[in-house]
Design an enzyme around this catalytic site. Structure first.
Site, PDB file in Angstrom:
ATOM      1  CB  ALA A 196       2.843 -23.363  22.433  1.00 19.17           C
ATOM      2  CD  GLU A 234      15.658 -21.688  27.324  1.00 20.36           C
ATOM      3  OE1 GLU A 234      15.498 -22.476  26.364  1.00 20.36           O
ATOM      4  OE2 GLU A 234      16.276 -22.006  28.360  1.00 20.36           O
ATOM      5  N   GLY A 235      11.038 -20.101  28.582  1.00 24.76           N
ATOM      6  CA  GLY A 235      10.463 -19.785  29.895  1.00 24.76           C
ATOM      7  C   GLY A 235       9.990 -21.053  30.601  1.00 24.76           C
ATOM      8  CG  HIS A 236       6.676 -23.197  29.021  1.00 24.48           C
ATOM      9  ND1 HIS A 236       6.521 -22.685  27.767  1.00 24.48           N
ATOM     10  CD2 HIS A 236       5.532 -22.907  29.699  1.00 24.48           C
ATOM     11  CE1 HIS A 236       5.330 -22.111  27.667  1.00 24.48           C
ATOM     12  NE2 HIS A 236       4.705 -22.221  28.820  1.00 24.48           N
ATOM     13  N   GLY A 265       5.668 -19.239  36.365  1.00 20.00           N
ATOM     14  CA  GLY A 265       6.450 -18.063  35.982  1.00 20.00           C
ATOM     15  C   GLY A 265       5.867 -16.788  36.567  1.00 20.00           C
ATOM     16  CE  LYS A 297       4.455 -12.778  29.267  1.00 20.64           C
ATOM     17  NZ  LYS A 297       3.232 -13.576  29.163  1.00 20.64           N
ATOM     18  CD  GLN A 350      -1.394 -18.464  35.600  1.00 17.47           C
ATOM     19  OE1 GLN A 350      -2.310 -18.534  34.813  1.00 17.47           O
ATOM     20  NE2 GLN A 350      -0.188 -18.918  35.311  1.00 17.47           N
ATOM     21  CG  LEU A 379      11.245 -15.993  26.336  1.00 18.52           C
ATOM     22  CD1 LEU A 379      11.941 -17.347  26.420  1.00 18.52           C
ATOM     23  CD2 LEU A 379      11.469 -15.378  24.963  1.00 18.52           C
TER      24      LEU A 379
HETATM   25  O1  PAF Z   1       0.109 -20.133  32.778  1.00 20.38           O
HETATM   26  C1  PAF Z   1      -0.419 -21.059  32.116  1.00 20.38           C
HETATM   27  O2  PAF Z   1       0.146 -21.570  31.137  1.00 20.38           O
HETATM   28  C2  PAF Z   1      -1.808 -21.553  32.501  1.00 20.38           C
HETATM   29  O3  PAF Z   1      -2.611 -20.507  32.951  1.00 20.38           O
HETATM   30  C3  PAF Z   1      -1.780 -22.718  33.521  1.00 20.38           C
HETATM   31  C4  PAF Z   1      -1.178 -22.277  34.850  1.00 20.38           C
HETATM   32  C5  PAF Z   1      -0.984 -23.870  32.958  1.00 20.38           C
HETATM   33  C6  PAF Z   1      -3.217 -23.187  33.793  1.00 20.38           C
HETATM   34  O4  PAF Z   1      -3.843 -23.642  32.628  1.00 20.38           O
END
Ligand code: PAF
Length: 279
Positions: A33, A36-38, A148, A150, A154, A185
């Site tokens: 999904a 722009e962030g990815h 990210g 964001k 994590q 985003l």
């Molecule tokens: O940030 C995410 O989209 C998820 O937590 C990741 C790092 C892809 C792990 O499933």
């Protein structure tokens, strides 16, 4: 179109062919999904490495039974088109059975950094993330992997496991991409109505207000209390946290604190929104 790799065998031969010819590999793990962030992560990877590989895997281990695993948006064709336009050469898109084959029984848990904030409100979450990210980093064997800011906590959890487990991929944090309005985003913004998108802006405006108050020397407790009231009056259904923390430990700041991070998580209807900025 980017080459789609479905299993560790194809992935390994794809990567080792490239490494054998001296290419550097950048890796962007995602749950698809894409927005722009990815794509910003992928472009950053391509600016620093010869190739970029993006993984797309909605990881069941990081969702609790009551969370949105089933509902989480999935769009491989659209994602693959976006990645092609960004110049990404390959996608690793494993099935659940490929990621977690029968007999899979290991879990990666990270200590104190995973306990507060998200760890308190989503107790299963970081073990799920740490397990999948460890497995992905080891399967891909990239030179650098991009995440990210964001998901700030994590990112800290992943930097910790990479260091502790001596995983030979450098972890790079990339600043949050925002709409012009300031809204961070997120794939989960797809759950928001237009009115909720307007309400959601109160998170970033409140975080920025907190940053200014912190800089002007206001008392942390009071800043946090006023911020919570701000979100309440904007109509958030539930506020998990809105808080100023030590940027390294994510615990309440102490006299040892060198840098602050201001973080929030709050609910609008079905959507749980998170955001953070430096303090
Ligand atoms: O940030 C995410 O989209 C998820 O937590 C990741 C790092 C892809 C792990 O499933």
């Amino acid at each position: 179109m980017p080459q789609i790799l479905r299993n560790p065998h194809d992935l390994k031969s794809y990567i080792s062919e490239r490494i054998a010819t001296g290419k550097t590999i950048g890796f962007v793990p995602t749950m698809g999904a894409l927005h722009e962030g990815h794509l910003t992560l992928a472009r950053r990877a391509l600016s620093e490495c010869d190739e970029c590989i993006v993984s797309i895997f909605v990881n069941p281990k990081q969702f609790a039974p009551h969370e949105d695993f089933e509902k989480y948006p999935r769009a491989l064709d659209k994602d693959s088109n976006l990645l092609e336009k960004s110049g990404v050469q390959s996608i690793f898109a494993p099935s659940i059975d490929v990621m977690y084959p029968p007999g899979f029984q290991s879990t990666v848990t990270v200590g104190s950094i995973s306990k507060p904030l998200e760890g308190e409100f989503r107790p299963h979450f970081f073990a799920g993330v740490a397990t999948v990210v460890t497995r992905l980093l080891l399967l891909v064997g990239a030179h650098k992997a991009y995440f990210g800011e964001k998901d700030y906590q994590q990112l800290q959890v992943i930097k910790t496991l990479q260091r502790d487990l001596a995983i030979p991929t450098e972890i790079i944090g990339v600043p949050t991409v925002r709409e012009e309005s300031g809204l961070a985003l997120s794939s989960r913004n797809a759950y928001l109505s237009d009115i909720q998108k307007q309400q959601a802006l109160t998170i970033i405006t409140t975080l920025r207000k907190m940053e200014n108050e912190l800089k002007s020397g206001a008392e942390i407790h009071q800043i946090e209390e006023a911020a919570r009231k701000n979100l309440e009056s904007a109509g958030f259904d539930k506020i998990d946290y809105i808080t100023i923390r030590d940027a390294e430990t994510l615990l309440p700041p102490t006299i040892e604190t060198k840098k602050h991070r201001i973080l929030a998580a709050a609910w609008l209807g079905q959507a749980r929104l998170i955001d953070n900025i430096p303090g």
